[in-house]
Scaffold this motif. Structure first.
Motif, PDB file in Angstrom:
ATOM      1  N   UNK A 181      71.629 103.407  55.446  1.00  0.00           N
ATOM      2  CA  UNK A 181      72.123 104.575  54.720  1.00  0.00           C
ATOM      3  C   UNK A 181      73.570 104.297  54.330  1.00  0.00           C
ATOM      4  N   UNK A 182      73.876 104.511  53.037  1.00  0.00           N
ATOM      5  CA  UNK A 182      75.202 104.240  52.496  1.00  0.00           C
ATOM      6  C   UNK A 182      75.880 105.529  52.055  1.00  0.00           C
ATOM      7  N   UNK A 183      77.198 105.562  52.195  1.00  0.00           N
ATOM      8  CA  UNK A 183      78.025 106.593  51.606  1.00  0.00           C
ATOM      9  C   UNK A 183      78.929 105.966  50.563  1.00  0.00           C
ATOM     10  N   UNK A 184      79.754 106.772  49.876  1.00  0.00           N
ATOM     11  CA  UNK A 184      80.670 106.223  48.874  1.00  0.00           C
ATOM     12  C   UNK A 184      81.597 105.170  49.455  1.00  0.00           C
ATOM     13  N   UNK A 185      82.052 104.284  48.592  1.00  0.00           N
ATOM     14  CA  UNK A 185      82.898 103.180  49.034  1.00  0.00           C
ATOM     15  C   UNK A 185      84.277 103.636  49.475  1.00  0.00           C
ATOM     16  N   UNK A 186      84.739 104.748  48.924  1.00  0.00           N
ATOM     17  CA  UNK A 186      86.046 105.263  49.323  1.00  0.00           C
ATOM     18  C   UNK A 186      86.106 106.760  49.034  1.00  0.00           C
ATOM     19  N   UNK A 187      87.045 107.431  49.680  1.00  0.00           N
ATOM     20  CA  UNK A 187      87.174 108.875  49.540  1.00  0.00           C
ATOM     21  C   UNK A 187      87.450 109.254  48.085  1.00  0.00           C
ATOM     22  N   UNK A 188      86.777 110.283  47.630  1.00  0.00           N
ATOM     23  CA  UNK A 188      86.969 110.753  46.260  1.00  0.00           C
ATOM     24  C   UNK A 188      86.040 110.114  45.245  1.00  0.00           C
ATOM     25  N   UNK A 189      85.237 109.132  45.672  1.00  0.00           N
ATOM     26  CA  UNK A 189      84.292 108.469  44.782  1.00  0.00           C
ATOM     27  C   UNK A 189      82.882 108.981  45.044  1.00  0.00           C
ATOM     28  N   UNK A 190      82.037 108.934  44.016  1.00  0.00           N
ATOM     29  CA  UNK A 190      80.627 109.274  44.150  1.00  0.00           C
ATOM     30  C   UNK A 190      79.786 108.011  44.034  1.00  0.00           C
ATOM     31  N   UNK A 191      78.632 108.043  44.661  1.00  0.00           N
ATOM     32  CA  UNK A 191      77.658 106.976  44.473  1.00  0.00           C
ATOM     33  C   UNK A 191      76.917 107.173  43.151  1.00  0.00           C
ATOM     34  N   UNK A 192      76.434 106.084  42.593  1.00  0.00           N
ATOM     35  CA  UNK A 192      75.556 106.156  41.433  1.00  0.00           C
ATOM     36  C   UNK A 192      74.163 106.591  41.892  1.00  0.00           C
ATOM     37  N   UNK A 193      73.579 107.575  41.238  1.00  0.00           N
ATOM     38  CA  UNK A 193      72.236 108.028  41.596  1.00  0.00           C
ATOM     39  C   UNK A 193      71.206 107.054  41.023  1.00  0.00           C
ATOM     40  N   UNK A 194      70.365 106.542  41.904  1.00  0.00           N
ATOM     41  CA  UNK A 194      69.352 105.550  41.540  1.00  0.00           C
ATOM     42  C   UNK A 194      67.960 106.152  41.662  1.00  0.00           C
TER      43      UNK A 194
ATOM     44  N   UNK B 199      76.229 111.494  47.216  1.00  0.00           N
ATOM     45  CA  UNK B 199      76.870 111.397  48.530  1.00  0.00           C
ATOM     46  C   UNK B 199      76.167 110.424  49.471  1.00  0.00           C
ATOM     47  N   UNK B 200      74.888 110.088  49.177  1.00  0.00           N
ATOM     48  CA  UNK B 200      74.113 109.336  50.160  1.00  0.00           C
ATOM     49  C   UNK B 200      73.053 108.491  49.462  1.00  0.00           C
TER      50      UNK B 200
END
Length: 220
Positions: free
Chosen positions: A46-59, A89-90
């Protein structure tokens, strides 16, 4: 107390990989996103964003991906799996299998025309400092390839002063391979060693910017 390995705990990776910065790429090595490992399961991450304030790309559900994981103390891991859940977020990737455990050249390499100043840390008594400006051919989370007519040796330890956009960092790197593609220049494949969290963060942002420029160029 004896430390439990991934095999002994029935997880795909050791718990020491939690919070490791990871590349999520397609099976053709096109970058999808960067993320940090939040939890490790038997055959899932399970992954979260790389750094605070960033969003993950939805796949999309079922997307086949490779995961390139960097952890300086435990080493490099490359895994393949399928996206089972994805929000900003996840990200959960399941059905994971380890492809290779050691080769940092699996990391996405971005070509560049940058310059860097490399300085050898292996200068003997009475010898002059060997510090030269080189051409950086490509760069990744794991290391870089640079060219120069100057001779260095395999396993030689260097510092490399890199400047990209608004970022400057000076990581340690060790020469792992040497090739010669023309009559004058040697090409040195280097592995980054002991990146600080600040250097890792700057490198991540540099790679994102370089990848964005590359995509913009190909789109015309």
């Amino acid at each position: 107390m004896k430390k439990r390995t991934a095999e002994e705990s029935n997880t795909i990776l050791e718990k020491g990989y939690i919070n490791a910065l990871s590349e999520i790429v397609t099976l053709q090595n096109d970058l999808l996103d960067y993320g940090r490992i939040q939890s490790i399961e038997e055959k899932a991450l399970v992954f979260g964003p790389s750094r605070e304030g960033f969003d993950l790309t939805e796949l999309s559900f079922g997307t086949a991906v490779k995961i390139n994981i960097h952890q300086a103390r435990l080493g490099y891991k490359v895994l393949s799996g399928m996206v089972s859940a994805s929000t900003r977020e996840r990200l959960r990737v399941t059905g994971l299998e380890i492809i290779t455990a050691t080769d940092n050249r699996q990391f996405l390499r971005v070509r560049t025309r940058a310059r860097a100043v490399v300085t050898s840390l292996e200068v003997g008594p009475g010898q002059a400092e060997k510090s030269v400006t080189v051409s950086v051919e490509d760069i990744s989370l794991g290391g870089m390839l640079f060219s120069t007519p100057i001779v260095f040796g395999v396993d030689e330890l260097l510092t490399a002063r890199l400047s990209f956009f608004d970022f400057t960092l000076e990581p340690l790197c060790r020469i792992r391979r040497i090739t010669q593609r023309d009559g004058n220049s040697h090409y040195y494949g280097c592995q980054f060693e002991e990146l600080t969290p600040q250097q890792e963060d700057a490198l991540y942002r540099i790679l994102m910017r370089l990848q964005q420029e590359r995509r913009a160029h190909y789109r015309g």
